[in-house]
Design a protein around this motif. Structure first.
Motif, mmCIF file in Angstrom:
data_model
loop_
_atom_site.group_PDB
_atom_site.id
_atom_site.type_symbol
_atom_site.label_atom_id
_atom_site.label_comp_id
_atom_site.label_asym_id
_atom_site.label_seq_id
_atom_site.Cartn_x
_atom_site.Cartn_y
_atom_site.Cartn_z
ATOM 1 N N LYS A 25 0.823 -1.201 0.000
ATOM 2 C CA LYS A 25 0.000 0.000 0.000
ATOM 3 C C LYS A 25 0.864 1.260 0.000
ATOM 4 O O LYS A 25 0.575 2.235 -0.695
ATOM 5 N N ALA A 28 2.508 1.735 -3.531
ATOM 6 C CA ALA A 28 1.613 1.697 -4.696
ATOM 7 C C ALA A 28 1.520 3.084 -5.332
ATOM 8 O O ALA A 28 1.585 4.097 -4.638
ATOM 9 N N PRO A 30 -0.222 6.379 -6.951
ATOM 10 C CA PRO A 30 -1.462 7.058 -6.557
ATOM 11 C C PRO A 30 -2.643 6.604 -7.420
ATOM 12 O O PRO A 30 -2.459 6.200 -8.572
ATOM 13 N N LYS A 31 -3.842 6.680 -6.882
ATOM 14 C CA LYS A 31 -5.033 6.308 -7.643
ATOM 15 C C LYS A 31 -5.141 7.202 -8.868
ATOM 16 O O LYS A 31 -4.896 8.403 -8.802
ATOM 17 N N GLY A 32 -5.505 6.602 -9.979
ATOM 18 C CA GLY A 32 -5.656 7.356 -11.208
ATOM 19 C C GLY A 32 -4.360 7.543 -11.975
ATOM 20 O O GLY A 32 -4.357 8.096 -13.060
ATOM 21 N N TYR A 33 -3.241 7.082 -11.425
ATOM 22 C CA TYR A 33 -1.955 7.226 -12.097
ATOM 23 C C TYR A 33 -1.893 6.289 -13.296
ATOM 24 O O TYR A 33 -2.203 5.108 -13.195
ATOM 25 N N ARG A 34 -1.530 6.846 -14.446
ATOM 26 C CA ARG A 34 -1.358 6.047 -15.641
ATOM 27 C C ARG A 34 0.017 6.349 -16.213
ATOM 28 O O ARG A 34 0.273 7.487 -16.609
#
Length: 71
Positions: A25, A28, A30-34
């Motif tokens: 965790k 990892a 960040p959320k939305g990272y592409r």
């Protein structure tokens, strides 16, 4: 600084599986990272004519160093 955060979080873990979940965790993305496709940086390659020119220069230098003539 991240190691200190990791150590602090791991202190409260009860077993190795929980430590691994904490590490997963923590590290990892960040959320939305592409991730972006990586383009070749400028100057990292050469075209065919540059490669042929370099090969010819190397052959000439090799011939000069070994006393052979190219023909």
């Amino acid at each position: 600084m991240l190691s200190a955060a990791e150590a602090t979080l791991e202190q409260g873990a009860e077993d190795e599986a929980e430590r691994q979940r904490i590490r997963t965790k923590l590290y990892a993305p960040p959320k939305g990272y592409r991730p972006q496709k990586r383009a070749r940086p400028p100057g990292s390659g050469m075209d065919m004519s540059q490669a042929q020119s370099l090969a010819a220069q190397l052959a000439a230098e090799d011939a000069r160093m070994t006393g052979r003539h190219t023909g």
